[in-house]
Design a protein around this motif. Structure first.
Motif, mmCIF file in Angstrom:
data_model
loop_
_atom_site.group_PDB
_atom_site.id
_atom_site.type_symbol
_atom_site.label_atom_id
_atom_site.label_comp_id
_atom_site.label_asym_id
_atom_site.label_seq_id
_atom_site.Cartn_x
_atom_site.Cartn_y
_atom_site.Cartn_z
ATOM 1 N N SER A 199 -4.782 9.515 -7.459
ATOM 2 C CA SER A 199 -5.802 10.053 -8.358
ATOM 3 C C SER A 199 -5.884 11.575 -8.318
ATOM 4 N N ASN A 225 -3.946 4.599 -15.315
ATOM 5 C CA ASN A 225 -5.280 4.587 -14.718
ATOM 6 C C ASN A 225 -5.982 5.898 -15.062
ATOM 7 N N SER A 274 0.826 -1.215 0.000
ATOM 8 C CA SER A 274 0.000 0.000 0.000
ATOM 9 C C SER A 274 0.854 1.256 0.000
ATOM 10 N N ASN A 319 -11.003 9.038 -10.368
ATOM 11 C CA ASN A 319 -12.232 8.440 -9.853
ATOM 12 C C ASN A 319 -13.487 8.969 -10.533
ATOM 13 N N SER A 348 -4.090 1.715 3.740
ATOM 14 C CA SER A 348 -4.757 0.739 2.878
ATOM 15 C C SER A 348 -4.427 1.047 1.425
ATOM 16 N N ILE A 349 -4.690 0.087 0.567
ATOM 17 C CA ILE A 349 -4.470 0.293 -0.865
ATOM 18 C C ILE A 349 -5.445 1.331 -1.405
ATOM 19 N N GLU A 350 -6.657 1.384 -0.826
ATOM 20 C CA GLU A 350 -7.646 2.382 -1.268
ATOM 21 C C GLU A 350 -7.138 3.799 -1.001
ATOM 22 N N GLU A 351 -6.507 4.015 0.144
ATOM 23 C CA GLU A 351 -5.942 5.335 0.445
ATOM 24 C C GLU A 351 -4.819 5.672 -0.523
ATOM 25 N N ARG A 352 -4.001 4.689 -0.840
ATOM 26 C CA ARG A 352 -2.929 4.908 -1.804
ATOM 27 C C ARG A 352 -3.488 5.331 -3.163
ATOM 28 N N ASP A 353 -4.517 4.632 -3.628
ATOM 29 C CA ASP A 353 -5.101 4.949 -4.927
ATOM 30 C C ASP A 353 -5.767 6.322 -4.921
ATOM 31 N N ARG A 354 -6.331 6.742 -3.805
ATOM 32 C CA ARG A 354 -6.925 8.072 -3.707
ATOM 33 C C ARG A 354 -5.864 9.153 -3.881
ATOM 34 N N LYS A 358 -16.120 6.516 -12.253
ATOM 35 C CA LYS A 358 -17.513 6.469 -11.800
ATOM 36 C C LYS A 358 -18.471 7.165 -12.764
#
Length: 326
Positions: free
Chosen positions: A136, A196, A81, A199, A127-133, A203
């Protein structure tokens, strides 16, 4: 054995010894036999072969340590992460960078910031989600230089000094029918490798332009337009706006500045000569104006034709005390 045969046999041994010596020199350090000193005497050819075989058997029996995937799995899971970040052209200290990142990313769950080597840091998130945020959003700037951010992967070699590719954000204006990952990957191939999209695009919350993150080379061209054939075999254009493009100095090969701003650049002799010229002030003309009785004015000057500016002073004489009207 005749004397002639003995002489010929002796010559043959000399040739073999010479050829063996040359061969040993050519394979020095590359073969076990090269470690046999030439001063060692061998009883016969069989003894020499036996020595070589013993060396090879000894090396084959040496145990070589083997690492399997399960051995490195805990470290991979711990750091997966994380983001690798660096500012090419600047080398901030670890505590300075940590304070900077925690300030600009205070709403994100930063676990730790660790220095990998000079100027390169590993930022671990909760977390990986925080990393991706974080990946982005827009790239942060440190000391007017953009930070290069990459997600850490187990195949990433952090020991390499040279940076040849960097990820950047682009705004791609094209019909939203072509915003699928497969389409964008094909269309944006002339620009770079698609990593990538942000978001809002994933979405489908914005349809004005597609914000994409692509990996580009430092020495490539950056086109402002790409063309492709659509599903109806029609030539279609897409326009690109770069949020930031890497600037590479031709002298030091680093990011963040041009050749004109590089401290490695040698000074221009003509410019130095102009800077060393002394400044000489121009003459100043002095003018004095006197206002006497009855409003009469008398003026005196030292002005010349070659003057830069004039200083004027005015002096008013007081009238006599006895001059009073009835």
């Amino acid at each position: 054995m005749t004397p002639e045969q003995a002489i010929e046999q002796s010559r043959g041994h000399t040739r073999i010894e010479s050829n063996l010596s040359d061969w040993l020199q050519s394979v020095k350090g590359k073969h076990p036999i090269s470690r046999i000193s030439r001063g060692e005497e061998c009883a016969d050819e069989g003894t020499l072969v036996l020595q070589v075989q013993n060396m090879e058997d000894k090396e084959s029996k040496e145990e070589i340590t083997k690492i399997i995937q399960e051995d490195i799995r805990p470290e991979i899971d711990y750091w997966k992460s994380s983001i690798v970040g660096y500012v090419n052209g600047a080398n901030p200290l670890g505590n300075v960078m940590e304070g900077f990142l925690r300030r600009i990313w205070k709403k994100f769950d930063i676990d730790k910031v660790v220095t990998i080597k000079k100027g390169m840091f590993l930022i671990r998130f909760g977390s990986i989600e925080e990393r991706d945020r974080v990946l982005s959003i827009e790239c942060p700037f440190f000391d007017s230089k953009p930070m290069i951010l990459k997600p850490w992967t187990e195949d990433m070699d952090l020991t390499k000094e040279d940076v040849k590719t960097v990820p950047i954000w682009i705004q791609f204006s094209v019909d939203f029918r072509y915003w699928g990952m497969n389409c964008l990957e094909k269309i944006l191939k002339p620009v770079g490798k698609l990593l990538n999209v942000d978001n809002t695009i994933a979405k489908r919350e914005r349809l004005s332009f597609a914000r994409c993150r692509v990996e580009v080379s430092l020495d490539q061209e950056f086109p402002n337009m790409v063309t492709f054939n659509n599903e109806k075999h029609e030539l279609t254009r897409g326009y690109i706006k770069y949020e930031w493009k890497p600037t590479v100095c031709k002298l030091c090969k680093k990011l963040g500045h041009l050749e004109e701003e590089c401290y490695h650049k040698k000074p221009d002799p003509k410019l130095q000569q102009r800077q060393q010229q002394q400044w000489v002030a121009k003459q100043v003309a002095s003018v004095q104006i006197e206002e006497g009785d009855g409003g009469k004015i008398r003026a005196g000057t030292t002005a010349s034709e070659d003057v830069g500016f004039i200083v004027v002073t005015r002096k008013r004489n007081k009238g006599k005390q006895g001059d009073q009207s009835d």
